[in-house]
Design a protein around this motif. Sequence first.
Motif, PDB file in Angstrom:
ATOM      1  N   VAL A  65       0.841  -1.188   0.000  1.00  0.00           N
ATOM      2  CA  VAL A  65       0.000   0.000   0.000  1.00  0.00           C
ATOM      3  C   VAL A  65       0.880   1.243   0.000  1.00  0.00           C
ATOM      4  CG1 VAL A  65      -1.693   1.315   1.326  1.00  0.00           C
ATOM      5  CG2 VAL A  65      -1.878  -1.176   1.197  1.00  0.00           C
ATOM      6  N   SER A  66       0.509   2.193  -0.846  1.00  0.00           N
ATOM      7  CA  SER A  66       1.245   3.447  -0.938  1.00  0.00           C
ATOM      8  C   SER A  66       0.247   4.598  -0.907  1.00  0.00           C
ATOM      9  CB  SER A  66       2.052   3.473  -2.238  1.00  0.00           C
ATOM     10  OG  SER A  66       2.746   4.684  -2.340  1.00  0.00           O
ATOM     11  N   ASP A  67       0.549   5.610  -0.144  1.00  0.00           N
ATOM     12  CA  ASP A  67      -0.293   6.807  -0.127  1.00  0.00           C
ATOM     13  C   ASP A  67       0.581   8.015   0.156  1.00  0.00           C
ATOM     14  OD1 ASP A  67       0.192   6.903   2.635  1.00  0.00           O
ATOM     15  OD2 ASP A  67      -1.781   6.143   3.173  1.00  0.00           O
ATOM     16  N   HIS A  68      -0.038   9.154   0.410  1.00  0.00           N
ATOM     17  CA  HIS A  68       0.709  10.403   0.583  1.00  0.00           C
ATOM     18  C   HIS A  68       1.644  10.401   1.795  1.00  0.00           C
ATOM     19  CE1 HIS A  68      -2.678  11.073   3.274  1.00  0.00           C
ATOM     20  NE2 HIS A  68      -1.929  11.964   3.881  1.00  0.00           N
ATOM     21  N   LEU A  69       1.557   9.388   2.639  1.00  0.00           N
ATOM     22  CA  LEU A  69       2.455   9.302   3.789  1.00  0.00           C
ATOM     23  C   LEU A  69       3.734   8.516   3.469  1.00  0.00           C
ATOM     24  CD1 LEU A  69      -0.219   8.624   6.567  1.00  0.00           C
ATOM     25  CD2 LEU A  69       0.824  10.806   5.918  1.00  0.00           C
ATOM     26  N   ASN A  70       3.787   7.873   2.301  1.00  0.00           N
ATOM     27  CA  ASN A  70       4.977   7.130   1.898  1.00  0.00           C
ATOM     28  C   ASN A  70       5.953   8.046   1.172  1.00  0.00           C
ATOM     29  OD1 ASN A  70       2.606   4.947   1.706  1.00  0.00           O
ATOM     30  ND2 ASN A  70       4.507   3.921   2.203  1.00  0.00           N
ATOM     31  N   ILE A  71       7.222   7.904   1.462  1.00  0.00           N
ATOM     32  CA  ILE A  71       8.258   8.646   0.750  1.00  0.00           C
ATOM     33  C   ILE A  71       8.206   8.265  -0.721  1.00  0.00           C
ATOM     34  CG2 ILE A  71      10.759   8.899   0.475  1.00  0.00           C
ATOM     35  CD1 ILE A  71      10.989   8.612   3.493  1.00  0.00           C
ATOM     36  N   ALA A  72       8.358   9.241  -1.590  1.00  0.00           N
ATOM     37  CA  ALA A  72       8.395   9.111  -3.043  1.00  0.00           C
ATOM     38  C   ALA A  72       7.036   8.818  -3.673  1.00  0.00           C
ATOM     39  CB  ALA A  72       9.414   8.073  -3.503  1.00  0.00           C
ATOM     40  N   HIS A  73       5.956   8.893  -2.918  1.00  0.00           N
ATOM     41  CA  HIS A  73       4.614   8.731  -3.488  1.00  0.00           C
ATOM     42  C   HIS A  73       4.261  10.008  -4.256  1.00  0.00           C
ATOM     43  CE1 HIS A  73       0.433   7.542  -3.856  1.00  0.00           C
ATOM     44  NE2 HIS A  73       0.134   8.790  -3.537  1.00  0.00           N
ATOM     45  N   VAL A  74       3.702   9.871  -5.437  1.00  0.00           N
ATOM     46  CA  VAL A  74       3.240  11.031  -6.200  1.00  0.00           C
ATOM     47  C   VAL A  74       1.825  11.351  -5.718  1.00  0.00           C
ATOM     48  CG1 VAL A  74       2.622  11.889  -8.489  1.00  0.00           C
ATOM     49  CG2 VAL A  74       4.645  10.441  -8.199  1.00  0.00           C
ATOM     50  N   ASN A  75       1.615  12.548  -5.187  1.00  0.00           N
ATOM     51  CA  ASN A  75       0.312  12.914  -4.651  1.00  0.00           C
ATOM     52  C   ASN A  75      -0.703  13.264  -5.733  1.00  0.00           C
ATOM     53  OD1 ASN A  75       0.956  12.543  -1.912  1.00  0.00           O
ATOM     54  ND2 ASN A  75       2.108  14.449  -1.964  1.00  0.00           N
ATOM     55  N   HIS A  76      -0.266  13.965  -6.763  1.00  0.00           N
ATOM     56  CA  HIS A  76      -1.121  14.231  -7.920  1.00  0.00           C
ATOM     57  C   HIS A  76      -0.266  14.744  -9.073  1.00  0.00           C
ATOM     58  CE1 HIS A  76      -1.395  18.251  -5.843  1.00  0.00           C
ATOM     59  NE2 HIS A  76      -1.147  18.669  -7.080  1.00  0.00           N
ATOM     60  N   VAL A  77      -0.869  14.703 -10.256  1.00  0.00           N
ATOM     61  CA  VAL A  77      -0.233  15.233 -11.457  1.00  0.00           C
ATOM     62  C   VAL A  77      -0.990  16.503 -11.822  1.00  0.00           C
ATOM     63  CG1 VAL A  77       0.250  14.813 -13.895  1.00  0.00           C
ATOM     64  CG2 VAL A  77       0.420  12.936 -12.251  1.00  0.00           C
ATOM     65  N   GLY A  78      -0.304  17.622 -11.911  1.00  0.00           N
ATOM     66  CA  GLY A  78      -0.931  18.896 -12.253  1.00  0.00           C
ATOM     67  C   GLY A  78      -0.865  19.144 -13.751  1.00  0.00           C
ATOM     68  N   ILE A  79      -2.011  19.486 -14.336  1.00  0.00           N
ATOM     69  CA  ILE A  79      -2.087  19.713 -15.773  1.00  0.00           C
ATOM     70  C   ILE A  79      -2.680  21.097 -16.006  1.00  0.00           C
ATOM     71  CG2 ILE A  79      -3.034  18.885 -17.952  1.00  0.00           C
ATOM     72  CD1 ILE A  79      -3.184  16.074 -16.511  1.00  0.00           C
ATOM     73  N   LEU A  80      -1.927  21.938 -16.697  1.00  0.00           N
ATOM     74  CA  LEU A  80      -2.328  23.320 -16.972  1.00  0.00           C
ATOM     75  C   LEU A  80      -3.163  23.380 -18.245  1.00  0.00           C
ATOM     76  CD1 LEU A  80      -1.975  26.371 -16.289  1.00  0.00           C
ATOM     77  CD2 LEU A  80       0.067  26.312 -17.744  1.00  0.00           C
ATOM     78  N   VAL A  81      -4.330  24.018 -18.153  1.00  0.00           N
ATOM     79  CA  VAL A  81      -5.215  24.190 -19.313  1.00  0.00           C
ATOM     80  C   VAL A  81      -5.642  25.652 -19.400  1.00  0.00           C
ATOM     81  CG1 VAL A  81      -6.074  21.815 -19.176  1.00  0.00           C
ATOM     82  CG2 VAL A  81      -7.342  23.649 -18.038  1.00  0.00           C
ATOM     83  N   ASN A  82      -6.137  26.046 -20.574  1.00  0.00           N
ATOM     84  CA  ASN A  82      -6.648  27.408 -20.739  1.00  0.00           C
ATOM     85  C   ASN A  82      -8.115  27.518 -20.374  1.00  0.00           C
ATOM     86  OD1 ASN A  82      -4.270  28.658 -21.635  1.00  0.00           O
ATOM     87  ND2 ASN A  82      -4.585  27.867 -23.689  1.00  0.00           N
ATOM     88  N   GLU A  83      -8.915  26.515 -20.731  1.00  0.00           N
ATOM     89  CA  GLU A  83     -10.365  26.541 -20.533  1.00  0.00           C
ATOM     90  C   GLU A  83     -10.774  25.527 -19.466  1.00  0.00           C
ATOM     91  OE1 GLU A  83     -12.370  28.700 -21.969  1.00  0.00           O
ATOM     92  OE2 GLU A  83     -10.776  29.581 -23.195  1.00  0.00           O
ATOM     93  N   LEU A  84     -10.669  25.909 -18.215  1.00  0.00           N
ATOM     94  CA  LEU A  84     -10.935  24.991 -17.105  1.00  0.00           C
ATOM     95  C   LEU A  84     -12.344  24.416 -17.155  1.00  0.00           C
ATOM     96  CD1 LEU A  84      -9.482  23.906 -14.539  1.00  0.00           C
ATOM     97  CD2 LEU A  84     -10.724  25.652 -13.275  1.00  0.00           C
ATOM     98  N   SER A  85     -13.347  25.250 -17.373  1.00  0.00           N
ATOM     99  CA  SER A  85     -14.729  24.763 -17.345  1.00  0.00           C
ATOM    100  C   SER A  85     -14.998  23.796 -18.500  1.00  0.00           C
ATOM    101  CB  SER A  85     -15.723  25.924 -17.367  1.00  0.00           C
ATOM    102  OG  SER A  85     -15.577  26.685 -18.550  1.00  0.00           O
TER     103      SER A  85
END
Length: 127
Positions: A65-85
Amino acid sequence: MRAAILEHLNLTVGDPDKIAHILCQLFNWHIRWSGPAKDDGYTVHVGSETAYLALYKPKRFNTEVSDHLNIAHVNHVGILVNELSEVEKKVIAMGFNTFNHGDYAPGKRFYFMLSNGIEAEVVSYAN
């Protein structure tokens, strides 16, 4: 000296082709490459001309099991967009639930669970 640029991020996933297809539909990305990978695995590179996600599926998974408390776990991937809605409408139409909407400086954002515990943050800095 110019700042370095992030070129790719490698994530272990259950179905690289399915996730790549979703990302192509949502973000107008394309598959840059796919094929055999480390330890008899399989990888799909999906993204733009300048950056991509390497979606890796090993021959066999580690079930730890891996979650945000584990070292080297990726918490999220951020993706930049122009039209959020507009992107959020596509995300919802594809059957995903969005959550944690934020409207604060410097931009607006929302999150959704892409697959296999991979959280995506979609953000826009456009006015």
